[in-house]
Structures are given as C-alpha cells and as structure tokens.
Motif scaffolding. Structure first.
Motif, PDB file in Angstrom:
ATOM      1  N   GLY A  62       0.816  -1.214   0.000  1.00  0.00           N
ATOM      2  CA  GLY A  62       0.000   0.000   0.000  1.00  0.00           C
ATOM      3  C   GLY A  62       0.847   1.259   0.000  1.00  0.00           C
ATOM      4  O   GLY A  62       0.541   2.232  -0.707  1.00  0.00           O
ATOM      5  N   ILE A  95      -4.600   6.122   3.876  1.00  0.00           N
ATOM      6  CA  ILE A  95      -5.703   5.274   3.411  1.00  0.00           C
ATOM      7  C   ILE A  95      -5.149   4.083   2.633  1.00  0.00           C
ATOM      8  O   ILE A  95      -5.632   2.949   2.789  1.00  0.00           O
ATOM      9  CB  ILE A  95      -6.696   6.087   2.546  1.00  0.00           C
ATOM     10  CG1 ILE A  95      -7.348   7.182   3.376  1.00  0.00           C
ATOM     11  CG2 ILE A  95      -7.732   5.188   1.910  1.00  0.00           C
ATOM     12  CD1 ILE A  95      -8.174   6.673   4.540  1.00  0.00           C
ATOM     13  N   ALA A  96      -4.125   4.307   1.813  1.00  0.00           N
ATOM     14  CA  ALA A  96      -3.533   3.197   1.049  1.00  0.00           C
ATOM     15  C   ALA A  96      -2.883   2.177   1.980  1.00  0.00           C
ATOM     16  O   ALA A  96      -3.026   0.963   1.792  1.00  0.00           O
ATOM     17  CB  ALA A  96      -2.510   3.732   0.052  1.00  0.00           C
ATOM     18  N   THR A  99      -5.707   0.332   3.923  1.00  0.00           N
ATOM     19  CA  THR A  99      -6.368  -0.628   3.040  1.00  0.00           C
ATOM     20  C   THR A  99      -5.469  -1.827   2.775  1.00  0.00           C
ATOM     21  O   THR A  99      -5.922  -2.981   2.799  1.00  0.00           O
ATOM     22  CB  THR A  99      -6.755   0.053   1.710  1.00  0.00           C
ATOM     23  OG1 THR A  99      -7.591   1.167   2.000  1.00  0.00           O
ATOM     24  CG2 THR A  99      -7.468  -0.903   0.785  1.00  0.00           C
ATOM     25  N   VAL A 102      -5.453  -4.152   5.867  1.00  0.00           N
ATOM     26  CA  VAL A 102      -6.679  -4.937   6.032  1.00  0.00           C
ATOM     27  C   VAL A 102      -6.747  -6.054   4.986  1.00  0.00           C
ATOM     28  O   VAL A 102      -7.011  -7.223   5.312  1.00  0.00           O
ATOM     29  CB  VAL A 102      -7.920  -4.023   5.967  1.00  0.00           C
ATOM     30  CG1 VAL A 102      -9.194  -4.831   5.886  1.00  0.00           C
ATOM     31  CG2 VAL A 102      -7.952  -3.097   7.165  1.00  0.00           C
ATOM     32  N   VAL A 103      -6.503  -5.692   3.729  1.00  0.00           N
ATOM     33  CA  VAL A 103      -6.551  -6.701   2.666  1.00  0.00           C
ATOM     34  C   VAL A 103      -5.458  -7.750   2.874  1.00  0.00           C
ATOM     35  O   VAL A 103      -5.699  -8.955   2.717  1.00  0.00           O
ATOM     36  CB  VAL A 103      -6.429  -6.028   1.280  1.00  0.00           C
ATOM     37  CG1 VAL A 103      -6.235  -7.051   0.179  1.00  0.00           C
ATOM     38  CG2 VAL A 103      -7.652  -5.181   1.011  1.00  0.00           C
TER      39      VAL A 103
END
Length: 129
Positions: A62, A95-96, A99, A102-103
């Motif tokens: 990310g 945010i990247a 994300t 989480v992914v």
C-alpha cells in the motif's frame, strides 16, 4: 506414663530420613510394543503469524502504491485538517496503507486456512470438521 489422649509418641526419637522409594522398573521393548498406539503429528499453522505477516506485506504494498501514484495525483493540502499528517498526500498514503493492511490481513488468514486444511488432509482427518 503417657496420656492416652496425647497423640505424641511415648519415646520421642530424632527424625530419621525416610528411605528413597524404589524406582519403577523400566519396561522392555516388547512390553512397550504391546501398549503403544501409532500416532501422527499434525503440523498446524499459527493463524496469528499468518495474519500479521499478511498485514505487514499489505502495508508495504500500500505504501509503495501510494508513493508511485502520488506524483500524478492532484491532492493538495489546504491546512484545514485536524492532524496535519492526514491531509493532502499524507491522507492518501494513510488510506492506502490502511487498506493494504486490512486486505493483507485477510489474505494471510486465507493462506492460513488453506495451510490448515492441507495439514488436516495429510494427518488423515476430515477437513470439514
């Protein structure tokens, strides 16, 4: 003469050490073969380690994606954010990274589930238990 209600012995003797108990006899190989049950070791994965590793890989991916795409983005900071780190490009990077974490965590959990099913099949158990 000692009193009948007195639990102490009539002739007090010094505490002598008690003899050590004899060790149990060691069984022979034939005796062990009669009672032994065959077993297989199941090497199950540690789910937490898989999830953390996936999240860390996701964070790196990310962050790299945000840095690569950051040069072409028109997001600018205007100074109105509560936390200055989270405005403009900092917000995009955050945010990247979030994300990606989480992914990546979900991907690590999926990999752990696959490894667990594989270890169950190799051990001879039912994978749907």
């Amino acid at each position: 003469m000692p009193d009948a209600a007195d639990p102490r012995p009539a002739d007090p003797t010094p505490d002598a050490p008690e003899p050590a108990p004899e060790p149990a006899p060691v069984p022979t190989e034939a005796e062990l073969a009669e009672v032994a049950e065959p077993a297989q070791v199941r090497r199950a994965p540690k789910f937490g380690a898989f999830i953390v590793a996936g999240a860390l890989v996701g964070i790196v991916i990310g962050l790299v994606a945000a840095l690569v795409a950051g040069g072409s983005s028109d997001v600018v900071s205007d100074g109105t954010a509560f936390i200055s780190l989270l405005e403009g490009q900092g917000a995009v990077r955050f945010i990247a990274v979030l994300t990606g974490a989480v992914v990546g965590g979900f991907a690590g959990a999926g990999a752990a589930l696959l490894a667990d099913r594989r270890s169950v099949r190799r051990a001879g158990g039912d994978p749907r238990r």
